[in-house]
Design an enzyme around this catalytic site. Structure first.
Site, PDB file in Angstrom:
ATOM      1  N   SER A  62       0.737  -1.133   0.059  1.00 60.49           N
ATOM      2  CA  SER A  62       0.004   0.033   0.097  1.00 60.49           C
ATOM      3  C   SER A  62       0.858   1.377  -0.053  1.00 60.49           C
ATOM      4  O   SER A  62       1.671   1.420  -0.946  1.00 60.49           O
ATOM      5  CB  SER A  62      -1.040   0.022   1.163  1.00 60.49           C
ATOM      6  OG  SER A  62      -1.960   0.798   1.125  1.00 60.49           O
ATOM      7  N   ASP A  71      -5.910  -3.969  -2.275  1.00 59.08           N
ATOM      8  CA  ASP A  71      -4.778  -3.529  -1.413  1.00 59.08           C
ATOM      9  C   ASP A  71      -3.996  -4.976  -0.838  1.00 59.08           C
ATOM     10  O   ASP A  71      -4.777  -5.764  -0.744  1.00 59.08           O
ATOM     11  CB  ASP A  71      -5.475  -2.635  -0.172  1.00 59.08           C
ATOM     12  CG  ASP A  71      -4.187  -1.977   0.556  1.00 59.08           C
ATOM     13  OD1 ASP A  71      -3.267  -2.800   1.121  1.00 59.08           O
ATOM     14  OD2 ASP A  71      -4.295  -0.782   0.385  1.00 59.08           O
TER      15      ASP A  71
END
Length: 318
Positions: A44, A169
């Site tokens: 991320s 993610d």
């Protein structure tokens, strides 16, 4: 003397300010820290840091861009997010990442090895969804992937943002990329474990906890109750609208991300012993999407005792 050096960066949205300021302090004290590192990995917002460093950007330049261009992307919060709506418009982050990295920069062009997790919602060749570890080690099938695309795929947090190119993610795979990085060092770079050192930088250890009785909880309600008014929604694994300050808003999602981070640290420590160092100061229960917490995070980073980290780097990077 340890020969193969890895630095990893956790995900955490705006909490990335903590890891970036810690990194800047470490690099200021150890000017060769970045140049002497073999692998940068992250999930991320940590993937942004990892690929920035791997492409030749300095820690200071990376943090300046984070503050000036990435944080504003989190400044708009949609009504009802992240429970009933996508919380943050993704267009701002997409524009920022594509501005920072040259449009034609591919993983094969990076100056250092990288490892970045994401989750592919549908992999046609497998006819199912699939976790992905993007990397640029020899023989990687991802060498032609754009650096900006890899970061955005790893940063597309469900509920907070939307999927990007059908990826979500990397925290669904590994919030902390330490173990994956060790695996690539052994499997791809052919390094023995006793020649590997990992500096793992987190985005803050929060006092998140859940003490209440969870009997009868479902994912969106409890005890087979479907409330007429969503404001009266009973507690459940999906969302706690009546939470206390240290309880998770999204219990199930936060268990996955938080549990993964602790797990990866435990396994990496077992593999490497004192050649693994986790730097992750305690912080209050800050939001991962609130830019206003950044000054407090920088202050915490500046007050953190880095002597143990300096000693670890001295033993393994110099």
């Amino acid at each position: 003397m340890t020969k193969y050096r890895i630095i990893t960066f956790d995900g955490g949205g705006t909490l990335g300010a903590l890891s970036l300021q810690l990194l800047n302090r470490l690099a200021y004290q150890n000017p060769k820290l970045i140049s002497e590192t073999n692998v940068f990995s992250g999930n991320s917002i940590g993937s942004f840091t990892a690929l920035a460093l791997a492409s030749g950007r300095s820690p200071e330049e990376t943090f300046d861009f984070f503050k000036d261009q990435i944080l504003p992307a989190f400044s708009v919060s949609r009504p009802g997010g992240p429970v009933f709506n996508q919380q943050v418009p993704y267009s701002g982050l997409i524009k920022a990442i594509r501005t920072f990295f040259p449009r034609d920069l591919r993983l094969r062009d990076l100056k250092k090895r990288i490892v970045v997790p994401a989750f592919h919602l549908f992999a046609p060749e497998l006819n199912r969804w699939n976790p992905v570890l993007f990397h640029n080690f020899l023989g990687s099938p991802y060498l032609n992937e754009k650096a900006s695309d890899v970061i955005l795929r790893s940063s597309a947090a469900p509920a907070t943002q939307r999927a990007y190119q059908n990826y979500v993610d990397g925290y669904t795979v590994a919030t902390n990329t330490s173990t994956a990085s060790i695996a690539f060092a052994v499997g791809k770079a052919k390094q023995p474990l006793d020649q590997i050192a990992v500096l793992s930088i987190g985005t803050g250890e929060q006092p998140t906890q859940l003490r209440r009785d969870t009997k009868g909880w479902g994912m969106v309600s409890a005890d087979n109750i479907l409330p007429e008014d969503m404001e009266d929604l009973p507690p459940n694994w999906g969302v706690l609208l009546d939470r206390s300050p240290n309880e998770p808003l999204l219990p199930f999602l936060q268990i996955i991300s938080g549990g993964s981070s602790y797990y990866e640290s435990m396994v990496s420590s077992e593999l490497l012993g004192d050649q693994f160092f986790r730097l992750n100061p305690r912080i209050p229960n800050f939001s991962k999407t609130d830019p206003s917490v950044v000054p407090a995070l920088i202050s915490i980073a500046n007050k953190t005792n880095l002597r143990p980290a300096f000693q670890f780097i001295e033993r393994n990077w110099n």
